[in-house]
Design a protein around this motif. Structure first.
Motif, PDB file in Angstrom:
ATOM      1  N   VAL C 166      60.446  58.800  84.152  1.00  0.00           N
ATOM      2  CA  VAL C 166      60.881  60.093  83.791  1.00  0.00           C
ATOM      3  C   VAL C 166      59.950  61.155  84.061  1.00  0.00           C
ATOM      4  CG1 VAL C 166      62.091  61.582  81.867  1.00  0.00           C
ATOM      5  CG2 VAL C 166      62.169  58.940  82.001  1.00  0.00           C
ATOM      6  N   ILE C 167      60.146  62.109  84.577  1.00  0.00           N
ATOM      7  CA  ILE C 167      59.238  63.371  84.674  1.00  0.00           C
ATOM      8  C   ILE C 167      59.825  64.589  84.146  1.00  0.00           C
ATOM      9  CG2 ILE C 167      59.748  63.973  87.213  1.00  0.00           C
ATOM     10  CD1 ILE C 167      56.683  64.245  87.542  1.00  0.00           C
ATOM     11  N   VAL C 168      58.832  65.234  83.328  1.00  0.00           N
ATOM     12  CA  VAL C 168      59.256  66.313  82.510  1.00  0.00           C
ATOM     13  C   VAL C 168      58.602  67.654  83.223  1.00  0.00           C
ATOM     14  CG1 VAL C 168      59.584  67.506  80.404  1.00  0.00           C
ATOM     15  CG2 VAL C 168      59.722  65.217  80.677  1.00  0.00           C
ATOM     16  N   LEU C 169      59.335  68.657  83.973  1.00  0.00           N
ATOM     17  CA  LEU C 169      58.649  69.670  84.402  1.00  0.00           C
ATOM     18  C   LEU C 169      58.891  71.069  83.518  1.00  0.00           C
ATOM     19  CD1 LEU C 169      60.425  69.084  87.878  1.00  0.00           C
ATOM     20  CD2 LEU C 169      57.930  68.121  86.793  1.00  0.00           C
ATOM     21  N   ASP C 170      57.797  71.659  83.172  1.00  0.00           N
ATOM     22  CA  ASP C 170      57.904  72.945  82.491  1.00  0.00           C
ATOM     23  C   ASP C 170      57.349  73.980  83.242  1.00  0.00           C
ATOM     24  OD1 ASP C 170      58.010  74.917  80.557  1.00  0.00           O
ATOM     25  OD2 ASP C 170      56.262  74.015  79.261  1.00  0.00           O
ATOM     26  N   GLU C 171      58.471  74.790  83.893  1.00  0.00           N
ATOM     27  CA  GLU C 171      58.262  75.796  84.716  1.00  0.00           C
ATOM     28  C   GLU C 171      57.264  75.568  85.581  1.00  0.00           C
ATOM     29  OE1 GLU C 171      59.794  78.848  84.981  1.00  0.00           O
ATOM     30  OE2 GLU C 171      60.827  78.800  82.981  1.00  0.00           O
ATOM     31  N   PRO C 172      57.457  74.529  86.616  1.00  0.00           N
ATOM     32  CA  PRO C 172      56.698  74.130  87.477  1.00  0.00           C
ATOM     33  C   PRO C 172      56.054  75.123  88.757  1.00  0.00           C
ATOM     34  CG  PRO C 172      58.772  72.868  88.039  1.00  0.00           C
ATOM     35  CD  PRO C 172      58.848  73.858  86.712  1.00  0.00           C
ATOM     36  N   THR C 173      57.037  76.204  88.654  1.00  0.00           N
ATOM     37  CA  THR C 173      56.631  76.944  89.918  1.00  0.00           C
ATOM     38  C   THR C 173      56.215  78.242  89.597  1.00  0.00           C
ATOM     39  OG1 THR C 173      58.868  77.844  90.187  1.00  0.00           O
ATOM     40  CG2 THR C 173      58.418  75.848  91.443  1.00  0.00           C
ATOM     41  N   THR C 199      64.620  63.271  86.087  1.00  0.00           N
ATOM     42  CA  THR C 199      63.985  64.797  86.079  1.00  0.00           C
ATOM     43  C   THR C 199      64.467  65.431  85.138  1.00  0.00           C
ATOM     44  OG1 THR C 199      63.404  64.122  88.352  1.00  0.00           O
ATOM     45  CG2 THR C 199      62.894  66.446  87.495  1.00  0.00           C
ATOM     46  N   ILE C 200      63.376  66.108  84.195  1.00  0.00           N
ATOM     47  CA  ILE C 200      64.013  67.138  83.524  1.00  0.00           C
ATOM     48  C   ILE C 200      63.163  68.308  83.764  1.00  0.00           C
ATOM     49  CG2 ILE C 200      64.169  67.553  80.835  1.00  0.00           C
ATOM     50  CD1 ILE C 200      64.042  64.425  80.658  1.00  0.00           C
ATOM     51  N   LEU C 201      64.052  69.409  84.010  1.00  0.00           N
ATOM     52  CA  LEU C 201      63.437  70.700  84.380  1.00  0.00           C
ATOM     53  C   LEU C 201      63.686  71.674  83.347  1.00  0.00           C
ATOM     54  CD1 LEU C 201      62.087  72.622  86.826  1.00  0.00           C
ATOM     55  CD2 LEU C 201      64.549  72.641  87.328  1.00  0.00           C
ATOM     56  N   VAL C 202      62.240  72.283  82.929  1.00  0.00           N
ATOM     57  CA  VAL C 202      62.703  73.420  81.704  1.00  0.00           C
ATOM     58  C   VAL C 202      62.178  74.677  82.550  1.00  0.00           C
ATOM     59  CG1 VAL C 202      61.689  74.231  79.586  1.00  0.00           C
ATOM     60  CG2 VAL C 202      62.068  71.899  79.913  1.00  0.00           C
ATOM     61  N   THR C 203      63.297  75.523  82.556  1.00  0.00           N
ATOM     62  CA  THR C 203      63.159  76.797  83.701  1.00  0.00           C
ATOM     63  C   THR C 203      63.839  78.000  83.044  1.00  0.00           C
ATOM     64  OG1 THR C 203      63.029  77.428  85.921  1.00  0.00           O
ATOM     65  CG2 THR C 203      65.222  75.857  85.036  1.00  0.00           C
TER      66      THR C 203
END
Lengths: 265, 279, 289
Positions: C166-173, C199-203
C-alpha cells in the motif's frame, strides 16, 4: 512530557506582576539572588518566604500549576537536604537510629540551604511564568545597553535570542515530522538497544540540520530584502514602560534587604 | 500613458563563475501599475530574476534601473524600500515573535519613529485583514495567514512594487486564493505594481502581461491572450494551459462556434450561449 | 493488503489542558488494489487519518485493521515493523527526509531497516530509481546536490524500494511545476495499475482526485463527510462549494453552462473529452427543453 514542564513557560494572566516592566523584574531577580545569601536565621528566612509567596500570590499563576511543574526540582531539593543531614556532623545530636545520627547543625543547614534553593527557583519561575520570552529579551537588551560602548554586541545577541525563540516551535514541528517520516521508513526511536537508538538519531539530526541551514539562509535573505543591516539607525517597535508599580516593587525589595541586614545574626 | 518603472538591460548572471548562466541577456521593462506574471518551469531562472530586482544578487553583465536609480551597492537600500518581496516559504520570512512585531521589523530597519510605526503596522494589517491577530504567534497561523502578514510587512514600507516570488506555491487552494485576493485588492486601492513569479497558469491568465522564461532567457512576452496562443509550445516548456483555453481548443477542433481561445470560462460560456440562441 | 478504519477517534495530548479532538467516528474501507483519494481542508483531519494507516498514531477510540493486525487504544502493539514495511508513506515534501551521503544509500535505508540484505537493497534501488524516471548515474551522487524535483523523486524511490503493498501519498506534488506534477501523478497511476498497488492519495487537488481515484472520501471537521466514486461525489457540486471545497474545472464549467442555458446536462462530466461531447451533441441538436 514536555507539556507538564513549566520552566521557561509563559502563562498569560492579568496581574500586577504580568504588567510590570521586564527590566524591573530582571533587576529584582538579580538583587534577590544576592540577598538570599544574607539570610541566616529563622526570622530572615521567614521574611524571604513571606516575600516570595507574596510575589507568587500577586502573579495570579495557579499554585497547583507552579508546584506541579516543579516536581523534578523538588526531588533535587530533597536530595540537597538529605546530603546535608548525612554529611554535616556538628552540634548536638538530636536524633539517633543505630549508626545513623542527625546533628542539629545538619538539620539547620539542610533546611536553610534547601529553602534558599527553593526560593531562588520559585522567584525565577515567577519571572518566566509572567513574562514572555521576548519581553525578557527586550529587558536584557536595554539593561545591557551600556555595554555597547565597549563594543559588546548587545543588539545582535538580543536579535539572535528573539529569532531562536521564534523558531523553537517551528523546529519542534519539524522534528516531529521527520521522526514520523523516518519511523515510516523503519527506524525505531523508542525501543531497542542503546547502540541502535543512538544510531537512529542520525537520520533525524541530518535532515534537521540541513533544513535549519536552509531556513537560516532564506531568513537572512528575507531580512536583507526587508532592509535589515545591523543595529545602527534602527528604531524600536516594542516599548518598555516603567511605571509606578515598578518603582514600588524595587522599593519593597530594598526594604526587605534592609530588614535582612538588620535581623541577620 | 504607460510609464516604465523598471528597466532590465541585457542582464546576465551566474551563481558560480565557472558554472552555467542562470540568466542570459535578459531585457524587459516593468510598467507602472501593471500586474506582470513571470512564468517558467522550476529552474528556468524566474526566481533568480526576482533576487536581482531587489539587489539580493548583482548581475555580472547589464544594468537594472528602478525609477531614476541605477541598481548598485550604493543605491541598493533605497531600491529595497521601493521594491518589497514576498518569498515562497511562509515560515522562513517570518522574523518577529508575533504578527505585529513581524510587520514592524522592516519599519524598524528603516528607522521609522515609533508613533508612526504603530499606525503603519495597524493599517497594513488592516488592509490584509489580519488586524484581529496582532499578538498571535506564527506557529498558530495558517500558511495563507503568514503570507498575508508578510504582505503587510511589505506594505507597511509603502513600496511602489511588490514582488511575489512563488508566494502561493506552498499554500493550499484556500490559502492561495486568500493571498491572491488580498493582492488584487491592494493593487486596486494602492495603485501598486505587482510582479508575480509563478507557475500557476490560472493565476497568470489574470495578469496584464506575461513573460515566459526558459533556460535563463525571455522566451516570449505579451498579453495573456498572446501567450496562450502558444498552446502546445507552453506544454513543451513544462508549463500548462489554463482550462478555458483547453476547453476552447477542444470545442474549436470539433468545428463548434468558438471564435478564439478564451481566457475566462465566463467569456466562453457567453459565446456558446449567444451562438446557440441564434440557432 | 486490506485496510479498514472502524469508528476511529483520535485526541491529541490526552489528559492535558491542551487536549484536542482531531478525528472522530471515522470509518473507511480500503480493500487491496483501491485507488482512494482523501480530500478536505487543512485541519479537516486528513493528515491524522493518514498517520493511522501505518500505525504512526494509535487511535484513542475505535480500531484500525491493517491486514491481519488490529490496532486499538488499549492494546499494546509490538512489532509494528511488518505493518510499516507493507504500508509506505510518502510525506509532504518527502525530500526533507533525505540524509545519506549518496542517493543509493538513502534509497537502501528503508529496505535495510526492514531486514533486506544490502545486495538485494541495491538491486531494488536500481529498479526504484528507474521507476521514478531518473538515470542510474544519480545513485552515486549526494542527494543534497540534486535539484528540488530530483530530490523529491529520490525520496519517493526510497519508499518504493521498501516494496510496500500500500502506498500513501500526502500531497506528493506540492511545490512542483505543472510538468513535474503530471509526471509524478502519472507515475503513481501506472504503479497502481501495473502492480495493483493500493494507493491512498491525500490531496487538495480535485483535478487529481477526480482523474486518478476510484473512490473519494471527503473529510470535514474531523469526520468523514461523504464517501463515493468521483462521479457520485462531483454530481453534487453545490454542496462541495458550500463547504468551501473546490470542484474540478470541468464540473465547474458544466455548472456555468447549465446555468447559462438553464438546462441540465444528461450526466456529470469529469473529463474535458466528456464535456466536449456533451456540448457538441447539445449544440448540434439545437434543442432546448
Amino acid at each position: 512530557m514536555m507539556e507538564k514542564m513549566i520552566f521557561g513557560r509563559y502563562v498569560p494572566a492579568d496581574s500586577v506582576i504580568h504588567k510590570m516592566d521586564p527590566r524591573s523584574k530582571l533587576i529584582i531577580i538579580f538583587l534577590f539572588v544576592c540577598i538570599v545569601f544574607i539570610a541566616n536565621n529563622a526570622i530572615t528566612y521567614g521574611a524571604l518566604v513571606v516575600y516570595t509567596f507574596l510575589m507568587l500570590g500577586l502573579s495570579k499563576v495557579p499554585m497547583r500549576f507552579v508546584f506541579g511543574g516543579l516536581k523534578l526540582v523538588f526531588i533535587l531539593i530533597l536530595f540537597t537536604f538529605l546530603l546535608h543531614i548525612f554529611l554535616t556532623k556538628e552540634g548536638p545530636v538530636i536524633f539517633e537510629l543505630g549508626w545513623f545520627k542527625v546533628y542539629e547543625e545538619g538539620l539547620r543547614q539542610g533546611i536553610f540551604i534547601s529553602l534558599r534553593f527553593f526560593l531562588l527557583i520559585l522567584m525565577t519561575s515567577i519571572l518566566t511564568l509572567t513574562t514572555t520570552p521576548i519581553a525578557i529579551t527586550d529587558g536584557l537588551e536595554t539593561l545591557l545597553g551600556p555595554l555597547k560602548k565597549v563594543k559588546f554586541p548587545v543588539h545582535e545577541l538580543a536579535l539572535m535570542m528573539s529569532i531562536a525563540l521564534r523558531f523553537i516551535p517551528t523546529l519542534m514541528q519539524e522534528t516531529d515530522k521527520i521522526m514520523k517520516a523516518q519511523t515510516a521508513r523503519g527506524v525505531d526511536f523508542t525501543s531497542g538497544p542503546v547502540k541502535d537508538r543512538v544510531k537512529a538519531v542520525i537520520p533525524l539530526l541530518i535532515p534537521l540540520f540541513v533544513s535549519s541551514f536552509k531556513r537560516a539562509e532564506e531568513l537572512a535573505t528575507a531580512m536583507e530584502a526587508r532592509g535589515y543591516r545591523g543595529g545602527e539607525g534602527r528604531t524600536r517597535y516594542r516599548q518598555l514602560s516603567w511605571g509606578l508599580t515598578d518603582t514600588m516593587m524595587i522599593l519593597l525589595l530594598a526594604a526587605l534587604t534592609v530588614l535582612l541586614i538588620v535581623f541577620r545574626t | 500613458m504607460k510609464k516604465s518603472l523598471v528597466q532590465l538591460n541585457d542582464i546576465s548572471f551566474k551563481y558560480d563563475l565557472d558554472g552555467d548562466y542562470a540568466l542570459r541577456n535578459v531585457s524587459f521593462d516593468i510598467y507602472e501599475g501593471e500586474w506582470l506574471a513571470i512564468v517558467g518551469h522550476n529552474g528556468s531562472g524566474k526566481s533568480t530574476m526576482a533576487k536581482l530586482l531587489n539587489g539580493l544578487n548583482f548581475p555580472q553583465e547589464g544594468s537594472i534601473t528602478v525609477g531614476e536609480l541605477k541598481l548598485s551597492e550604493e543605491t541598493v537600500w533605497d531600491i529595497r524600500e521601493r521594491i518589497g518581496m514576498v518569498f515562497q516559504n511562509p515560515d522562513n520570512q517570518f522574523v518577529g515573535t508575533t504578527v505585529q512585531d513581524d510587520v514592524a521589523f522592516g519599519l524598524e530597519n528603516h528607522g521609522i519613529p515609533r508613533e508612526e510605526m504603530v499606525e503603519r503596522v495597524y493599517k497594513a494589517l488592516e488592509s490584509v485583514k489580519m488586524d484581529q491577530f496582532l499578538d498571535q504567534e506564527p506557529h498558530h497561523l495558517s500558511g495563507g495567514q503568514k503570507q498575508r502578514v508578510a504582505i503587510a510587512g511589505v506594505l507597511a514600507l509603502r513600496p511602489d512594487i511588490i514582488v511575489l516570488d512563488e508566494a502561493t506555491s506552498m499554500l493550499d487552494p484556500r490559502g492561495r486564493e486568500e493571498v491572491l485576493e488580498t493582492v488584487r485588492v491592494l493593487k486596486k486601492n494602492h495603485e501598486m505594481t505587482v510582479i508575480s513569479i509563478t507557475h500557476d497558469l490560472e493565476e497568470a491568465a489574470k495578469a496584464d502581461r506575461i513573460i515566459v522564461m526558459n533556460k535563463g532567457q525571455v522566451y516570449k512576452q505579451g498579453t495573456p491572450e498572446e501567450i496562450f496562443q502558444l498552446d502546445e509550445e507552453l506544454v513543451a516548456l513544462g508549463l500548462d494551459i489554463p482550462f478555458p483555453v483547453k476547453m476552447s481548443k477542444m470545442l474549436k477542433s470539433l468545428d463548434l462556434p468558438v471564435s478564439k481561445y478564451h481566457l475566462s470560462e465566463e467569456e466562453l460560456v457567453a459565446e456558446l450561449w449567444t451562438s446557440h440562441s441564434k440557432m | 493488503m486490506d485496510i479498514s478504519l472502524k469508528n476511529v477517534e483520535y485526541r491529541y495530548q490526552v489528559d492535558t489542558p491542551f487536549e484536542r479532538l482531531a478525528i472522530k467516528d471515522v470509518s473507511i474501507d480500503i480493500p487491496a488494489g483501491t485507488f482512494l483519494a482523501i480530500i478536505g481542508h487543512t485541519g479537516s483531519g486528513k493528515s491524522t487519518v493518514l498517520q493511522h494507516l501505518n500505525a504512526l498514531l494509535k487511535p484513542t477510540g475505535g480500531e484500525v485493521v491493517l491486514g491481519d493486525k488490529v490496532i486499538t487504544a488499549d492494546k499494546k502493539q509490538k512489532n509494528l515493523k511488518e505493518v510499516r514495511q507493507r504500508v509506505g508513506i510518502v510525506f509532504q515534501f518527502p525530500e526533507h527526509q533525505l540524509f545519506e551521503e549518496t542517493v543509493e544509500k538513502d534509497i537502501c535505508f528503508g529496505p535495510m531497516n526492514f531486514g533486506v540484505s544490502e545486495k538485494e537493497a541495491k538491486i531494488r534501488a536500481r529498479e526504484a530509481i528507474a521507476h521514478v524516471g531518473l538515470s542510474e548515474e544519480i545513485l552515486e551522487k549526494s542527494p543534497f546536490d540534486l535539484s528540488g524535483g530530483q530530490m523529491r523523486r529520490v525520496a519517493i524511490a526510497g519508499v518504493l524500494a521498501m516494496n510496500p503493498d500500500v502506498i500513501v501519498l500526502d500531497e506528493p506534488t506540492a511545490g512542483l511545476d505543472p510538468r513535474g506534477r503530471k509526471e509524478i501523478m502519472d507515475m503513481f497511476s501506472d504503479l497502481h495499475k501495473q502492480r495493483k498497488l493500493s494507493t491512498i492519495l491525500v490531496t487538495h487537488s480535485m483535478e487529481d482526485a477526480s482523474r486518478y481515484a476510484d473512490k473519494i472520501v471527503i473529510m470535514h471537521s474531523g469526520q468523514v463527510y461523504r464517501t463515493g466514486t468521483p462521479l457520485e461525489i462531483f454530481s453534487n457540486p453545490e454542496e462541495l462549494i458550500k463547504m468551501g471545497l473546490d470542484v474540478p474545472e470541468v464540473v465547474k464549467f458544466q455548472q456555468k453552462l447549465e446555468r447559462a442555458f438553464q438546462r441540465k446536462f444528461s450526466k456529470t462530466c469529469l473529463t474535458i473529452e466528456e464535456i466536449t461531447e456533451e456540448i457538441s451533441s447539445f449544440l448540434k441538436r439545437g434543442d432546448v427543453q
